[in-house]
Design an enzyme around this catalytic site. Structure first.
Site, PDB file in Angstrom:
ATOM      1  CB  CYS A  11       3.695  -6.557  -3.063  1.00  0.00           C
ATOM      2  SG  CYS A  11       3.688  -7.925  -1.915  1.00  0.00           S
ATOM      3  CD  GLU A  12       0.388  -1.354   0.834  1.00  0.00           C
ATOM      4  OE1 GLU A  12       1.084  -0.347   0.880  1.00  0.00           O
ATOM      5  OE2 GLU A  12      -0.840  -1.342   0.923  1.00  0.00           O
ATOM      6  CG  HIS A  13      -0.698  -6.815   0.489  1.00  0.00           C
ATOM      7  ND1 HIS A  13      -1.202  -6.676  -0.791  1.00  0.00           N
ATOM      8  CD2 HIS A  13      -1.321  -5.886   1.244  1.00  0.00           C
ATOM      9  CE1 HIS A  13      -2.102  -5.711  -0.805  1.00  0.00           C
ATOM     10  NE2 HIS A  13      -2.181  -5.212   0.412  1.00  0.00           N
ATOM     11  CG  HIS A  14       2.913 -11.203   0.279  1.00  0.00           C
ATOM     12  ND1 HIS A  14       2.012 -10.717  -0.641  1.00  0.00           N
ATOM     13  CD2 HIS A  14       2.261 -12.147   0.997  1.00  0.00           C
ATOM     14  CE1 HIS A  14       0.855 -11.350  -0.500  1.00  0.00           C
ATOM     15  NE2 HIS A  14       0.980 -12.218   0.490  1.00  0.00           N
ATOM     16  CD  GLN A  71       0.423  -3.709 -11.564  1.00  0.00           C
ATOM     17  OE1 GLN A  71       0.687  -4.848 -11.152  1.00  0.00           O
ATOM     18  NE2 GLN A  71       0.043  -3.473 -12.805  1.00  0.00           N
ATOM     19  CG  HIS A 111       2.420  -8.634  -8.517  1.00  0.00           C
ATOM     20  ND1 HIS A 111       2.283  -7.645  -7.569  1.00  0.00           N
ATOM     21  CD2 HIS A 111       1.982  -8.099  -9.686  1.00  0.00           C
ATOM     22  CE1 HIS A 111       1.765  -6.563  -8.141  1.00  0.00           C
ATOM     23  NE2 HIS A 111       1.575  -6.813  -9.423  1.00  0.00           N
ATOM     24  CB  CYS A 158       3.488 -12.001  -3.340  1.00  0.00           C
ATOM     25  SG  CYS A 158       2.388 -10.860  -4.161  1.00  0.00           S
TER      26      CYS A 158
HETATM   27 ZN   LIG Z   1       2.083  -9.431  -2.349  1.00  0.00          ZN
END
Ligand SMILES: [Zn+2]
Length: 191
Positions: free
Chosen positions: A84-87, A125, A153, A155
Site C-alpha cells: 500500500c502506498e500509504h504505509h 487496491q 491489508h 496496515c
Molecule cells: Zn495502508
C-alpha cells in the site's frame, strides 16, 4: 542525489538509507543479526517494486493471437502481493479477470503476469483494479473486461483499527460488463 544508474549502485544507496532508518527506529545496526539486514531489505524492496521497470502492455502485445472465440475468458484466483502506498505495508489476495474477445486473445499466462507487474509497485487496491482493466482494454480492445480483487491489508490488521479478518473487494469493468447479466455470469463463475 548521486547518480543511480546501475542496479547495484541503487542497492547500496538504498542499503545505506535503511541503515539510517533502522538506527532511527532504535536498533543497534552493528549488532550481528542486523549486519546484512540493510542490504537484504534493499534487495527485497527492489524486488517488491520491480513492476516499475516492466511494461505490461508490451507483455500482452507480444502474445496477441487472432481468434474468433467470442465467449467470456476467465482467469480466476490469481494470487498477488502488493504494497500500500500509504504505509508501504503489504496487501495481498486474489485477482479475478474476465474479458470477452473481439478478434484477439492473449496467452493465458500473460494475465497473471500483468497482475504481478502492477502489484509490484506502490499501490492502492482501487487503482490496481483499474490499471489491470485499462491495460487489457487498451491492448486487446475486447468487447468488455472485468476485474475483481479481494484483498487483506496489513496496515489495517497490524496497526490502527486492527480488524483482523476483514477483506476489501474492488471491481471495475468496461463494455459488455455494463450489463448486470454479464457481470452476474462472471461473479457466479468466480464464487
Ligand atoms: Zn495502508
Amino acid at each position: 542525489m548521486p547518480s543511480t544508474d546501475s542496479k547495484d549502485q541503487k542497492t547500496s544507496i538504498l542499503a545505506e538509507n535503511y541503515k539510517g532508518i533502522i538506527s532511527l527506529l532504535g536498533e543497534d545496526v552493528s549488532r550481528e543479526g542486523l549486519l546484512d539486514t540493510p542490504e537484504r531489505v534493499a534487495k527485497a524492496m527492489q524486488f517488491l517494486t520491480s513492476g516499475y521497470t516492466e511494461d505490461p502492455q508490451e507483455v500482452l502485445r507480444k502474445a496477441l493471437f487472432k481468434e474468433d472465440y467470442k465467449q467470456m475468458v476467465i482467469v480466476k484466483d490469481i494470487d498477488f502481493y502488493s504494497l500500500c502506498e500509504h504505509h508501504m505495508l503489504p496487501f495481498w489476495g486474489k485477482a479475478h479477470v474476465a474479458y470477452i474477445p473481439n478478434g484477439y486473445i492473449t496467452g493465458l499466462s500473460k494475465i497473471p503476469r500483468i497482475v504481478d507487474i502492477f502489484s509490484r509497485r506502490l499501490q492502492v487496491q482501487e487503482r490496481l483494479t483499474t490499471q489491470i482493466k485499462d491495460c487489457l482494454q487498451e491492448t486487446l480492445n475486447p468487447l468488455g473486461v472485468m476485474v475483481v480483487i479481494e484483498a487483506q491489508h496489513m496496515c489495517m490488521q497490524m496497526r490502527g483499527v486492527q480488524k483482523q479478518n476483514s477483506t476489501t473487494t474492488t471491481s471495475d469493468f468496461t463494455g459488455a460488463f455494463n450489463q448486470a447479466k454479464t457481470r452476474e455470469e462472471f461473479i457466479n463463475l468466480i464464487k
